[in-house]
Design a protein around this motif. Structure first.
Motif, short mmCIF file in Angstrom:
data_model
loop_
_atom_site.label_atom_id
_atom_site.label_comp_id
_atom_site.label_asym_id
_atom_site.label_seq_id
_atom_site.Cartn_x
_atom_site.Cartn_y
_atom_site.Cartn_z
N PHE A 228 0.78 -1.22 0.00
CA PHE A 228 0.00 0.00 0.00
C PHE A 228 0.82 1.27 0.00
O PHE A 228 0.25 2.35 -0.17
N THR A 229 2.15 1.18 0.18
CA THR A 229 2.92 2.43 0.05
C THR A 229 2.84 2.83 -1.40
O THR A 229 3.33 2.12 -2.26
N PRO A 230 2.20 3.96 -1.68
CA PRO A 230 2.06 4.35 -3.08
C PRO A 230 3.39 4.83 -3.65
O PRO A 230 4.11 5.58 -3.00
N LYS A 231 3.69 4.36 -4.84
CA LYS A 231 4.87 4.86 -5.53
C LYS A 231 4.33 5.74 -6.65
O LYS A 231 4.07 5.27 -7.76
N LEU A 232 4.17 7.00 -6.31
CA LEU A 232 3.41 7.88 -7.20
C LEU A 232 4.06 8.07 -8.56
O LEU A 232 3.39 8.44 -9.52
N GLU A 233 5.36 7.78 -8.65
CA GLU A 233 6.01 8.01 -9.95
C GLU A 233 5.50 7.02 -10.99
O GLU A 233 5.61 7.27 -12.19
N GLN A 234 4.90 5.92 -10.54
CA GLN A 234 4.38 4.96 -11.49
C GLN A 234 3.16 5.49 -12.23
O GLN A 234 2.79 4.97 -13.28
N LEU A 235 2.52 6.52 -11.67
CA LEU A 235 1.35 7.08 -12.36
C LEU A 235 1.74 7.65 -13.72
O LEU A 235 0.93 7.74 -14.62
N ALA A 236 3.00 8.05 -13.84
CA ALA A 236 3.45 8.62 -15.12
C ALA A 236 3.79 7.53 -16.12
O ALA A 236 3.97 7.80 -17.30
N ASN A 237 3.87 6.30 -15.67
CA ASN A 237 4.23 5.20 -16.55
C ASN A 237 3.01 4.79 -17.36
O ASN A 237 2.01 4.36 -16.79
N PRO A 238 3.08 4.90 -18.70
CA PRO A 238 1.89 4.54 -19.49
C PRO A 238 1.49 3.09 -19.33
O PRO A 238 0.33 2.74 -19.46
N LYS A 239 2.48 2.23 -19.04
CA LYS A 239 2.16 0.80 -18.89
C LYS A 239 1.18 0.58 -17.75
O LYS A 239 0.38 -0.34 -17.80
N ALA A 240 1.27 1.40 -16.70
CA ALA A 240 0.35 1.24 -15.58
C ALA A 240 -1.08 1.45 -16.04
O ALA A 240 -1.98 0.67 -15.71
N TRP A 241 -1.29 2.53 -16.85
CA TRP A 241 -2.65 2.82 -17.33
C TRP A 241 -3.14 1.75 -18.28
O TRP A 241 -4.29 1.33 -18.23
N ILE A 242 -2.23 1.28 -19.16
CA ILE A 242 -2.64 0.27 -20.13
C ILE A 242 -3.00 -1.02 -19.42
O ILE A 242 -4.00 -1.67 -19.72
N ASN A 243 -2.18 -1.38 -18.43
CA ASN A 243 -2.49 -2.61 -17.69
C ASN A 243 -3.75 -2.48 -16.87
O ASN A 243 -4.47 -3.45 -16.70
N ALA A 244 -4.02 -1.28 -16.35
CA ALA A 244 -5.28 -1.10 -15.62
C ALA A 244 -6.46 -1.30 -16.56
O ALA A 244 -7.43 -1.99 -16.22
N ALA A 245 -6.36 -0.71 -17.77
CA ALA A 245 -7.45 -0.84 -18.74
C ALA A 245 -7.63 -2.31 -19.13
O ALA A 245 -8.75 -2.82 -19.18
N THR A 246 -6.52 -3.00 -19.42
CA THR A 246 -6.61 -4.39 -19.84
C THR A 246 -7.18 -5.25 -18.72
O THR A 246 -8.00 -6.13 -18.97
N GLN A 247 -6.76 -4.97 -17.49
CA GLN A 247 -7.23 -5.79 -16.39
C GLN A 247 -8.74 -5.63 -16.21
O GLN A 247 -9.45 -6.62 -16.05
N ILE A 248 -9.23 -4.39 -16.26
CA ILE A 248 -10.68 -4.18 -16.12
C ILE A 248 -11.41 -4.91 -17.24
O ILE A 248 -12.40 -5.58 -17.03
N PHE A 249 -10.86 -4.78 -18.44
CA PHE A 249 -11.49 -5.35 -19.61
C PHE A 249 -11.65 -6.86 -19.49
O PHE A 249 -12.74 -7.42 -19.63
N PHE A 250 -10.51 -7.53 -19.21
CA PHE A 250 -10.58 -8.98 -19.18
C PHE A 250 -11.20 -9.51 -17.90
O PHE A 250 -11.78 -10.58 -17.90
N SER A 251 -11.08 -8.73 -16.82
CA SER A 251 -11.64 -9.22 -15.56
C SER A 251 -13.15 -9.32 -15.64
O SER A 251 -13.75 -10.22 -15.06
N LEU A 252 -13.79 -8.37 -16.37
CA LEU A 252 -15.24 -8.43 -16.47
C LEU A 252 -15.72 -9.45 -17.48
O LEU A 252 -16.90 -9.73 -17.56
N GLY A 253 -14.81 -10.00 -18.27
CA GLY A 253 -15.21 -11.03 -19.23
C GLY A 253 -16.04 -10.49 -20.36
O GLY A 253 -16.98 -11.13 -20.81
N LEU A 254 -15.68 -9.28 -20.85
CA LEU A 254 -16.44 -8.68 -21.94
C LEU A 254 -16.09 -9.34 -23.25
O LEU A 254 -14.97 -9.79 -23.44
N GLY A 255 -17.07 -9.41 -24.15
CA GLY A 255 -16.77 -9.86 -25.50
C GLY A 255 -16.89 -11.35 -25.72
O GLY A 255 -16.86 -11.80 -26.86
N PHE A 256 -17.03 -12.14 -24.64
CA PHE A 256 -17.13 -13.58 -24.85
C PHE A 256 -18.53 -14.02 -25.22
O PHE A 256 -18.73 -15.13 -25.66
N GLY A 257 -19.51 -13.12 -24.97
CA GLY A 257 -20.88 -13.52 -25.25
C GLY A 257 -21.57 -14.10 -24.05
O GLY A 257 -22.77 -14.37 -24.09
#
Lengths: 593, 222
Positions: A228-257
């Motif tokens: 839980f110690t936030p490492k705020l410099e990671q917010l600037a890392n685009p990979k963090a945002w992309i992985n957050a988006a991908t995780q939400i996407f696949f976690s909800l199981g969208l697109g499988f029908g």
């Protein structure tokens, strides 16, 4: 006379089914890893933003489509536009691949569950070697939990080329896993509706028990503080945002029908907006909850290993210098080390190479995800708890419930279009259709029980449903907003549920989501292209650790086939429909009178 | 003369028992780690007990039944606690071969450990490997039993569900034919109004009204 479409007995069953499907193994073994890699507490910022911008709207869209069209994915998209029934077919193909490889995880969970009823737990001790003079060599080099996973469970071969034979033990567990899934989907929504009460709620009970146990373990706070110690410099890392988006996407199981299939069994007046918000919120909070549990377990394991490391160093020094037993403690270790270095320099330099630098931080920093987290790291922590059999049984029961809940959704995505199709349902009762689907998947799944099975599993896990899903959901969003028409869809929903569509959803569906998905798609493609040859992790038995190897050409061909078979459905079916319509039109044109 | 002997004997002892001497073994104890608060102090009495246990072990070896406690020599006791020991023959001039001592200790390792409340890890004989406990392999692995139970339960449940589904479907296909029978029965019941039976016209299936029947006959044929 038309048979009435089966319905959920009450809306609670529908919500539980969606939760049971969305809350799966990814919440337990992928989210904590991402949290650790991308800045701990600060990862929650991109995660929550993506939840509201991407997860909730797309979930609502799928549920609304299913509830409106009241058909499985193929029928629903055919109703929206005949050229787009390829989207439904692509969903079914992706679901088919997912169902094939996902159930092997349930088989492994069964295997570990059945082995939990022994004292001592089989993964806590190394077996003896042939002449009983010491422990097995591979087990000594790796650890007992890794040995149990790689040798006893998988019996893994050194590379993907050495396929080996089908291992009968995991094969039996796979057959059992498919039988259990068949039992749950046998009667359609009638049986599924009752099972999901169980599969949705039991994991929460176990997670709660583990939370209480985890927080009271020695060293748990180390893990929690690390996470839980936030490492705020990671917010600037685009990979963090992309992985957050991908995780939400696949976690909800969208697109499988699956979500379309579940929603198609709803009453038309069902308030799916409320349910979409509830399901997505519960899914995300479960991820966060599970990562709290995981990190307290991590902290416990890291502290335990750190203290054992220190004990080993203390023993080594005590023995080499014949110091009094109990004189060296972790607190005076450094002092004594410097004293010994100055007092007996020659002897100390002899011993120095064997002294390991024990670091709690490096133990905590070992981030693991996937099957490694569940079957190696967790079991290592469990074996050091008291009454480890109980904790082990609880844990693997939870994994089973999560896995079976997701499998119910996967199979629903495949079966609903099949049972909707009049051609098939006239000839075969739904029990037979479900049985056939389970049988085919089980037979294909036997590939994953071979010695190289885990490598094929990784291929399917990484490539079968990632790129194609992004494309499917992109086409879905564009289809609803622009092909079917957002206004038309809005009036449909109003007629169906009696509620007007909020402007927020309209903006996101029409503008933000397609852009977001396109950027994710572009990122994935560039990532694949930039990494060049695809590599995988193979287990080297002689060294007792993982080594990186290149995929052979036939594996690359399979990867290409997996990605192509679901994505190509969309354009091919559109083309096919166009051609058949052209022919029909040519045939229908009446002769000029 | 006697004084010379007193000087010589310890000297001979010292030569026989030395670190890394021939047939000498190093022993290492970790009493405080193993016992914590209940740890005892290692003194000469404990050393006496140790000598007694080694002598006891050697007496079990054929041809060595006459080993006495005085034949076991300890030396170089450190704070650790660690020391070296040798076992001499009755003449006290030679040490017994290491192989014999090793096999004797291995046979009685458990008794020696128990005498000191220690185990193989806390009472170490360096150079004498511990015999590992053989794995307990039950004839049928436990997991197969549990697997078999769950498998049978699931198969029974599947079969029951399939059979009940088939039965329900058969019942549903019988129901429409039963519904038709009851409709006919309804039609055949005679409605009675004011005590006079009213015959429903439909069941009579078309009756010829006599009033119109003779019309054809009244008209004269052309």
């Amino acid at each position: 006379m038309e048979k009435a479409r089966p319905l959920w007995a009450n809306s609670l069953q529908f919500v539980f089914a969606c939760i049971s499907y969305a809350v799966g193994l990814g919440n337990v073994w992928r989210f904590p890893y991402l949290c650790q890699m991308y800045g701990g507490g600060s990862f929650l910022v991109p995660y929550i933003i993506m939840l509201f911008v991407e997860g909730m709207p797309l979930l609502y869209l799928e549920l609304a489509v299913g509830q409106r069209m009241r058909q499985g994915s193929i029928g629903a998209w055919r109703t929206i536009s005949p050229y787009l029934s390829g989207v439904g077919l692509a969903s079914v193909v992706a679901s088919f691949f997912l169902a094939t490889y996902y159930n092997i995880i349930n088989a492994w969970a069964f295997w570990y569950l059945f082995h939990s009823f022994q004292d001592p737990l089989p993964w806590s001790v190394c077996p003896l070697n042939h002449n009983r003079t010491g422990y097995d060599e591979e087990c000594e080099k790796a650890s007992s939990t890794q040995y149990f996973w790689y040798r006893k469970t998988l019996n893994i071969s050194p590379s993907i080329q050495d396929s080996g034979r089908v291992q009968w033990e995991p094969a039996l567990c796979l057959v059992l896993a498919w039988l259990v899934v068949y039992l749950c989907i046998l009667r359609g929504t009638e049986s599924t509706g009752k099972v999901v009460y169980f599969t949705a709620s039991l994991p929460y009970c176990v997670l709660l028990i583990y939370l209480v146990r985890g927080l009271t373990l020695h060293g748990a706070t180390n893990g929690l503080a690390y996470m839980f110690t936030p490492k705020l410099e990671q917010l600037a890392n685009p990979k963090a945002w992309i992985n957050a988006a991908t995780q939400i996407f696949f976690s909800l199981g969208l697109g499988f029908g699956s979500l379309i299939a579940f929603a198609s069994y709803n009453q038309p007046s069902n308030n799916c907006q409320k349910h979409a918000i509830i399901v997505s919120l519960i899914n995300s909070s479960t991820s966060i909850f599970a990562s709290i549990v995981t990190f307290s377990i991590y902290g416990f394991k890291a502290t335990f290993n750190y203290e054992s490391c220190l004990d080993k160093v203390i023993l080594l020094l005590t023995n080499s210098f014949d110091l009094e037993d109990g004189f060296l403690t972790p607190s005076n270790l450094e002092q004594v080390k410097s004293y010994l270095a100055s007092a007996f320099p020659s002897k100390y330099s002899e011993v120095l190479p064997q002294i390991k630098n024990c670091s709690l931080q490096s133990e905590l920093a070992t981030a693991v995800q996937g099957t490694g987290l569940s079957f190696i790291v967790y079991t290592e922590a469990i074996k050091n708890m008291e009454v480890s059999q109980l904790w082990s049984v609880l844990y693997f029961l939870m994994l089973l419930m999560l896995g079976i809940g997701s499998m119910l959704g996967n199979t629903a995505a495949i079966l609903t279009p099949l049972t909707d199709s009049k051609v098939i349902s006239r000839h075969l009762p739904k029990e037979a259709i479900s049985g056939l689907v389970c049988l085919v998947n089980c037979v294909i799944g036997l590939v994953f029980t071979m010695e190289a099975g885990n490598y094929w599993f990784d291929i399917f896990n990484d490539y079968a449903a990632t790129l194609s899903l992004l494309l499917i959901v992109l086409v879905e969003t564009i289809a609803v907003c622009y092909v079917y028409g957002l206004r038309r869809f809005e009036s449909d929903l109003k007629a169906m549920t009696g509620r007007t569509l909020n402007w927020y959803w309209k903006v996101i569906w029409a503008g933000v989501s397609p852009l977001l998905i396109v950027s994710l798609f572009v990122f994935y493609l560039t990532d694949y292209i930039l990494t060049g040859t695809l590599k995988y992790q193979a287990w080297d038995a002689s060294q007792g650790q993982l080594v990186t190897k290149d995929y052979p050409p036939h594996a690359l061909a399979v990867i290409g086939l997996l990605v192509a078979s679901s994505t190509m459905c969309i354009p091919l079916v559109a083309l096919g429909t166009f051609i058949t319509r052209c022919f029909k039109r040519k045939g229908d044109t009446p002769p000029v009178a | 003369m006697l004084r010379l002997l007193f000087v010589l004997v310890p000297a001979i002892h010292a030569q026989l028992c030395q670190p890394d001497a021939e047939n000498a073994f190093k022993v290492r104890l970790s009493i405080r780690t193993a016992l914590g608060d209940k740890a005892y102090v290692w003194d000469t009495n404990e050393e006496y007990l140790f000598k007694a246990m080694v002598a006891f072990s050697m007496r079990k070896v054929p041809n060595r039944e006459t080993t006495e406690i005085s034949h076991v020599l300890l030396c170089n006791v450190t704070q650790r606690v660690s020391f070296w020991f040798v076992v001499t023959d009755p003449s006290k001039n030679h040490t017994l071969p290491a192989v014999e001592i090793e096999s004797a200790i291995r046979m009685n390792r458990n008794r020696i450990n128990n005498a000191f409340f220690l185990n193989d890890q806390s009472l170490e004989f360096l150079k004498i490997p511990t015999t590992l406990a053989p794995p307990t392999d039950p004839s049928v692995p436990i997991w197969i039993i549990i697997f078999g139970v769950i498998f049978c339960i699931v198969i029974v449940a599947v079969v029951l569900l399939i059979l009940s589904g088939i039965r329900e479907r058969r019942r549903k296909s019988k129901e429409p034919s039963e519904a038709d029978d009851t409709e006919d029965k309804c039609e055949n019941t005679i409605t009675i109004e004011n005590g006079i039976p009213c015959d429903p016209l439909d069941t009579k299936g078309g009756h010829i009204n006599d009033a119109f029947m003779t019309e054809d006959e009244r008209l004269t044929p052309l």
